[in-house]
Design a protein around this motif. Structure first.
Motif, PDB file in Angstrom:
ATOM      1  N   GLY A   1     -26.482  33.126  24.953  1.00 47.72           N
ATOM      2  CA  GLY A   1     -26.916  32.923  26.314  1.00 47.72           C
ATOM      3  C   GLY A   1     -28.179  32.102  26.493  1.00 47.72           C
ATOM      4  O   GLY A   1     -28.546  31.809  27.615  1.00 47.72           O
ATOM      5  N   LEU A   2     -28.855  31.715  25.433  1.00 43.01           N
ATOM      6  CA  LEU A   2     -30.087  30.952  25.599  1.00 43.01           C
ATOM      7  C   LEU A   2     -29.839  29.544  26.133  1.00 43.01           C
ATOM      8  O   LEU A   2     -30.697  28.981  26.802  1.00 43.01           O
ATOM      9  CB  LEU A   2     -30.868  30.879  24.287  1.00 43.01           C
ATOM     10  N   GLU A   3     -28.664  28.992  25.854  1.00 42.61           N
ATOM     11  CA  GLU A   3     -28.359  27.644  26.345  1.00 42.61           C
ATOM     12  C   GLU A   3     -28.505  27.558  27.856  1.00 42.61           C
ATOM     13  O   GLU A   3     -29.020  26.585  28.384  1.00 42.61           O
ATOM     14  CB  GLU A   3     -26.919  27.227  25.966  1.00 42.61           C
ATOM     15  N   SER A   4     -28.078  28.596  28.562  1.00 46.90           N
ATOM     16  CA  SER A   4     -28.118  28.584  30.028  1.00 46.90           C
ATOM     17  C   SER A   4     -29.537  28.760  30.572  1.00 46.90           C
ATOM     18  O   SER A   4     -29.762  28.549  31.763  1.00 46.90           O
ATOM     19  CB  SER A   4     -27.216  29.682  30.588  1.00 46.90           C
ATOM     20  N   LEU A   5     -30.493  29.121  29.721  1.00 38.93           N
ATOM     21  CA  LEU A   5     -31.862  29.358  30.167  1.00 38.93           C
ATOM     22  C   LEU A   5     -32.812  28.186  29.896  1.00 38.93           C
ATOM     23  O   LEU A   5     -33.976  28.239  30.281  1.00 38.93           O
ATOM     24  CB  LEU A   5     -32.414  30.625  29.509  1.00 38.93           C
ATOM     25  N   VAL A   6     -32.318  27.133  29.243  1.00 38.85           N
ATOM     26  CA  VAL A   6     -33.166  25.977  28.956  1.00 38.85           C
ATOM     27  C   VAL A   6     -33.651  25.376  30.271  1.00 38.85           C
ATOM     28  O   VAL A   6     -32.887  25.238  31.232  1.00 38.85           O
ATOM     29  CB  VAL A   6     -32.413  24.937  28.107  1.00 38.85           C
ATOM     30  N   ASP A   7     -34.929  25.046  30.321  1.00 40.65           N
ATOM     31  CA  ASP A   7     -35.615  24.501  31.501  1.00 40.65           C
ATOM     32  C   ASP A   7     -35.769  25.528  32.621  1.00 40.65           C
ATOM     33  O   ASP A   7     -36.047  25.158  33.752  1.00 40.65           O
ATOM     34  CB  ASP A   7     -34.942  23.231  32.031  1.00 40.65           C
ATOM     35  N   GLN A   8     -35.600  26.801  32.310  1.00 38.93           N
ATOM     36  CA  GLN A   8     -35.813  27.870  33.290  1.00 38.93           C
ATOM     37  C   GLN A   8     -36.974  28.739  32.812  1.00 38.93           C
ATOM     38  O   GLN A   8     -37.283  28.794  31.622  1.00 38.93           O
ATOM     39  CB  GLN A   8     -34.555  28.731  33.408  1.00 38.93           C
ATOM     40  N   GLN A   9     -37.601  29.428  33.750  1.00 42.05           N
ATOM     41  CA  GLN A   9     -38.700  30.332  33.400  1.00 42.05           C
ATOM     42  C   GLN A   9     -38.123  31.619  32.823  1.00 42.05           C
ATOM     43  O   GLN A   9     -37.204  32.208  33.389  1.00 42.05           O
ATOM     44  CB  GLN A   9     -39.568  30.635  34.612  1.00 42.05           C
ATOM     45  N   ILE A  10     -38.673  32.027  31.678  1.00 42.23           N
ATOM     46  CA  ILE A  10     -38.233  33.257  31.018  1.00 42.23           C
ATOM     47  C   ILE A  10     -39.443  34.112  30.683  1.00 42.23           C
ATOM     48  O   ILE A  10     -40.579  33.645  30.681  1.00 42.23           O
ATOM     49  CB  ILE A  10     -37.416  32.979  29.733  1.00 42.23           C
ATOM     50  N   SER A  11     -39.169  35.373  30.392  1.00 47.21           N
ATOM     51  CA  SER A  11     -40.185  36.309  29.929  1.00 47.21           C
ATOM     52  C   SER A  11     -39.763  36.782  28.548  1.00 47.21           C
ATOM     53  O   SER A  11     -38.602  37.143  28.337  1.00 47.21           O
ATOM     54  CB  SER A  11     -40.280  37.499  30.890  1.00 47.21           C
ATOM     55  N   VAL A  12     -40.705  36.762  27.618  1.00 43.51           N
ATOM     56  CA  VAL A  12     -40.429  37.182  26.244  1.00 43.51           C
ATOM     57  C   VAL A  12     -41.344  38.353  25.908  1.00 43.51           C
ATOM     58  O   VAL A  12     -42.558  38.271  26.088  1.00 43.51           O
ATOM     59  CB  VAL A  12     -40.682  36.032  25.249  1.00 43.51           C
ATOM     60  N   ILE A  13     -40.746  39.443  25.442  1.00 44.83           N
ATOM     61  CA  ILE A  13     -41.511  40.577  24.916  1.00 44.83           C
ATOM     62  C   ILE A  13     -41.443  40.458  23.395  1.00 44.83           C
ATOM     63  O   ILE A  13     -40.355  40.398  22.820  1.00 44.83           O
ATOM     64  CB  ILE A  13     -40.925  41.937  25.367  1.00 44.83           C
ATOM     65  N   THR A  14     -42.612  40.408  22.771  1.00 42.77           N
ATOM     66  CA  THR A  14     -42.651  40.263  21.323  1.00 42.77           C
ATOM     67  C   THR A  14     -42.734  41.635  20.647  1.00 42.77           C
ATOM     68  O   THR A  14     -43.058  42.632  21.284  1.00 42.77           O
ATOM     69  CB  THR A  14     -43.857  39.407  20.888  1.00 42.77           C
ATOM     70  N   ASN A  15     -42.461  41.643  19.356  1.00 42.19           N
ATOM     71  CA  ASN A  15     -42.499  42.897  18.597  1.00 42.19           C
ATOM     72  C   ASN A  15     -43.885  43.527  18.583  1.00 42.19           C
ATOM     73  O   ASN A  15     -44.016  44.739  18.410  1.00 42.19           O
ATOM     74  CB  ASN A  15     -42.041  42.671  17.158  1.00 42.19           C
ATOM     75  N   ASP A  16     -44.927  42.724  18.784  1.00 39.63           N
ATOM     76  CA  ASP A  16     -46.285  43.281  18.806  1.00 39.63           C
ATOM     77  C   ASP A  16     -46.735  43.661  20.213  1.00 39.63           C
ATOM     78  O   ASP A  16     -47.904  43.945  20.440  1.00 39.63           O
ATOM     79  CB  ASP A  16     -47.282  42.342  18.126  1.00 39.63           C
ATOM     80  N   GLY A  17     -45.808  43.686  21.175  1.00 40.88           N
ATOM     81  CA  GLY A  17     -46.090  44.207  22.510  1.00 40.88           C
ATOM     82  C   GLY A  17     -46.670  43.204  23.492  1.00 40.88           C
ATOM     83  O   GLY A  17     -47.205  43.595  24.518  1.00 40.88           O
ATOM     84  N   ARG A  18     -46.551  41.914  23.219  1.00 45.69           N
ATOM     85  CA  ARG A  18     -47.055  40.905  24.144  1.00 45.69           C
ATOM     86  C   ARG A  18     -45.952  40.499  25.116  1.00 45.69           C
ATOM     87  O   ARG A  18     -44.778  40.515  24.776  1.00 45.69           O
ATOM     88  CB  ARG A  18     -47.550  39.682  23.368  1.00 45.69           C
TER      89      ARG A  18
ATOM     90  N   LYS B   1     -46.608  48.905  23.737  1.00 47.01           N
ATOM     91  CA  LYS B   1     -46.932  49.239  22.354  1.00 47.01           C
ATOM     92  C   LYS B   1     -46.066  48.396  21.434  1.00 47.01           C
ATOM     93  O   LYS B   1     -44.967  47.990  21.800  1.00 47.01           O
ATOM     94  CB  LYS B   1     -46.677  50.721  22.109  1.00 47.01           C
ATOM     95  N   PRO B   2     -46.553  48.122  20.223  1.00 48.74           N
ATOM     96  CA  PRO B   2     -45.750  47.353  19.266  1.00 48.74           C
ATOM     97  C   PRO B   2     -44.457  48.072  18.898  1.00 48.74           C
ATOM     98  O   PRO B   2     -44.391  49.314  18.938  1.00 48.74           O
ATOM     99  CB  PRO B   2     -46.653  47.231  18.037  1.00 48.74           C
ATOM    100  N   VAL B   3     -43.445  47.296  18.547  1.00 42.41           N
ATOM    101  CA  VAL B   3     -42.188  47.847  18.055  1.00 42.41           C
ATOM    102  C   VAL B   3     -42.398  48.303  16.621  1.00 42.41           C
ATOM    103  O   VAL B   3     -42.971  47.579  15.811  1.00 42.41           O
ATOM    104  CB  VAL B   3     -41.061  46.787  18.107  1.00 42.41           C
ATOM    105  N   ILE B   4     -41.989  49.523  16.318  1.00 45.09           N
ATOM    106  CA  ILE B   4     -42.132  50.051  14.957  1.00 45.09           C
ATOM    107  C   ILE B   4     -40.760  50.083  14.322  1.00 45.09           C
ATOM    108  O   ILE B   4     -39.829  50.679  14.834  1.00 45.09           O
ATOM    109  CB  ILE B   4     -42.757  51.456  14.973  1.00 45.09           C
ATOM    110  N   HIS B   5     -40.643  49.417  13.157  1.00 46.79           N
ATOM    111  CA  HIS B   5     -39.356  49.352  12.446  1.00 46.79           C
ATOM    112  C   HIS B   5     -39.305  50.409  11.382  1.00 46.79           C
ATOM    113  O   HIS B   5     -40.197  50.724  10.713  1.00 46.79           O
ATOM    114  CB  HIS B   5     -39.141  47.976  11.822  1.00 46.79           C
TER     115      HIS B   5
END
Length: 98
Positions: free
Chosen positions: A6-23, A94-98
């Motif tokens: 599904g990332l192809e359809s989001l190119v040039d669009q605003q997205i929000s990314v949550i990272t494993n370290d909680g950002r 909080k960060p993701v704990i694996h």
């Protein structure tokens, strides 16, 4: 380009990314690869606090490694533009704990 579903359809669009370290990083998706490494333009990090409003730290052009991505979501730009982030209070993620 190939990569995450599904990332192809989001190119040039605003997205929000949550990272494993909680950002929480918001920006315009400019590209990605098969490892889901992504390139964001006009990006900023939203830093949440229970005591004061959301801080937005300008990052500009930014690359996030695919192995550090927890969630990718599409941003409704109209709804997002009406948010008053200075009055929004929330606990930092909080960060993701694996």
């Amino acid at each position: 380009m190939s990569g995450g579903p599904g990332l192809e359809s989001l190119v040039d669009q605003q997205i929000s990314v949550i990272t494993n370290d909680g950002r929480n990083i918001v920006g315009v998706l400019k590209g990605f690869d098969q490892a889901t490494n992504i390139i964001l333009d006009e990006s900023h990090e939203r830093v949440y606090s229970t005591k004061e409003g959301v801080q937005q730290l300008v990052l500009g052009l930014y690359i996030i490694r695919g192995d550090n991505i927890s969630i990718v979501g599409e941003v409704d730009e109209e709804l997002d533009s009406h948010l008053d982030l200075s009055n929004l209070r929330a606990h930092p993620l909080k960060p993701v704990i694996h």
